[in-house]
Design an enzyme around this catalytic site. Sequence first.
Site, PDB file in Angstrom:
ATOM      1  N   ASP A  69     -67.528   7.231 -13.104  1.00  0.00           N
ATOM      2  CA  ASP A  69     -66.918   8.527 -13.392  1.00  0.00           C
ATOM      3  C   ASP A  69     -67.051   9.377 -12.134  1.00  0.00           C
ATOM      4  O   ASP A  69     -68.141   9.865 -11.809  1.00  0.00           O
ATOM      5  CB  ASP A  69     -67.630   9.193 -14.570  1.00  0.00           C
ATOM      6  CG  ASP A  69     -67.100  10.592 -14.869  1.00  0.00           C
ATOM      7  OD1 ASP A  69     -66.128  11.022 -14.209  1.00  0.00           O
ATOM      8  OD2 ASP A  69     -67.667  11.259 -15.749  1.00  0.00           O
ATOM      9  N   TYR A 161     -52.129  20.910  -8.280  1.00  0.00           N
ATOM     10  CA  TYR A 161     -52.073  19.629  -7.581  1.00  0.00           C
ATOM     11  C   TYR A 161     -51.806  19.838  -6.094  1.00  0.00           C
ATOM     12  O   TYR A 161     -52.487  19.250  -5.238  1.00  0.00           O
ATOM     13  CB  TYR A 161     -50.986  18.758  -8.201  1.00  0.00           C
ATOM     14  CG  TYR A 161     -50.821  17.402  -7.559  1.00  0.00           C
ATOM     15  CD1 TYR A 161     -51.715  16.370  -7.829  1.00  0.00           C
ATOM     16  CD2 TYR A 161     -49.761  17.140  -6.694  1.00  0.00           C
ATOM     17  CE1 TYR A 161     -51.573  15.117  -7.251  1.00  0.00           C
ATOM     18  CE2 TYR A 161     -49.600  15.894  -6.114  1.00  0.00           C
ATOM     19  CZ  TYR A 161     -50.510  14.884  -6.402  1.00  0.00           C
ATOM     20  OH  TYR A 161     -50.357  13.653  -5.820  1.00  0.00           O
ATOM     21  N   LYS A 165     -54.332  18.873  -3.004  1.00  0.00           N
ATOM     22  CA  LYS A 165     -53.976  17.948  -1.932  1.00  0.00           C
ATOM     23  C   LYS A 165     -54.040  18.627  -0.559  1.00  0.00           C
ATOM     24  O   LYS A 165     -54.429  17.993   0.438  1.00  0.00           O
ATOM     25  CB  LYS A 165     -52.588  17.361  -2.180  1.00  0.00           C
ATOM     26  CG  LYS A 165     -52.532  16.431  -3.386  1.00  0.00           C
ATOM     27  CD  LYS A 165     -53.510  15.274  -3.279  1.00  0.00           C
ATOM     28  CE  LYS A 165     -53.346  14.267  -4.403  1.00  0.00           C
ATOM     29  NZ  LYS A 165     -54.308  13.146  -4.317  1.00  0.00           N
TER      30      LYS A 165
END
Length: 257
Positions: A69, A161, A165
């Site tokens: 995990d 997102y 990034k």
Amino acid sequence: MTDPSLPRLTGAVALVTGAGGLVGAGIARRFAQAGAAVVLHHRPGGRPVADLADAVEAMGGAARPVEADLTDERDCHRLVEAAAAWRGRLDALVHSAGIQPVQDLTDMTTEDWRRMSDTNVTSAFCCTQAAAAVMSAQGGGTVTHIASIEGSHPAPGHAHYSAAKAALIMFARAAALEYGPRGIRVNTVSPGLIHRDGIDEAWPDGVRRWTRSAPLTRLGRPEDVGNACVFLASDAAAWISGHDLVVDGGVSARPTW
């Protein structure tokens, strides 16, 4: 069977996180085809990688699945330690694990934002730190993070997102700066749209717009990303660090005005 078109990584050990995903699996295959022994990470409850391990071994390679995990710092370190212990070294880390949900910014919650950051950025920090400790002791290695062209070209529904990034690209540059004197090169690969089964039916307009915009007139393939990662992990890239290698068929070259 090795692929003679790839740089040789014979004897190297590579850890690919997110190997249960489409891109991660493609990266792992290309490392195996370059001659590396590959540790295949998958998350608990995620897509198993036993079939991928079998495929790698069927082609004459070596693969070891490991579950972890990556939102748990201790599990990140345990994963890297297991990868290094397998064959006594770790030459390359490719961090491909991540999530990409689509959510309007207006409806996004703080928990949504934190989940994105923890899964896509904090996991990269923890795995890089753990890998760098191993690589420093053995005299060097390479770290490659899978970013995205959305790190510099945002898309609707991807505010968290795109921000994650962008952070990943800058984190890799900072890590390259600090770890370079230890013989560790750190880079990112930023893919464009990658083909997956059913995408033409699920998003026909998007696929048409992409292929019209991309100078190379097609979607990417997982092996395109894998080729870039193998190159960055090889001696052919021995003087490349702190770089974001865009793999998008040229779509970023398209004028936006």
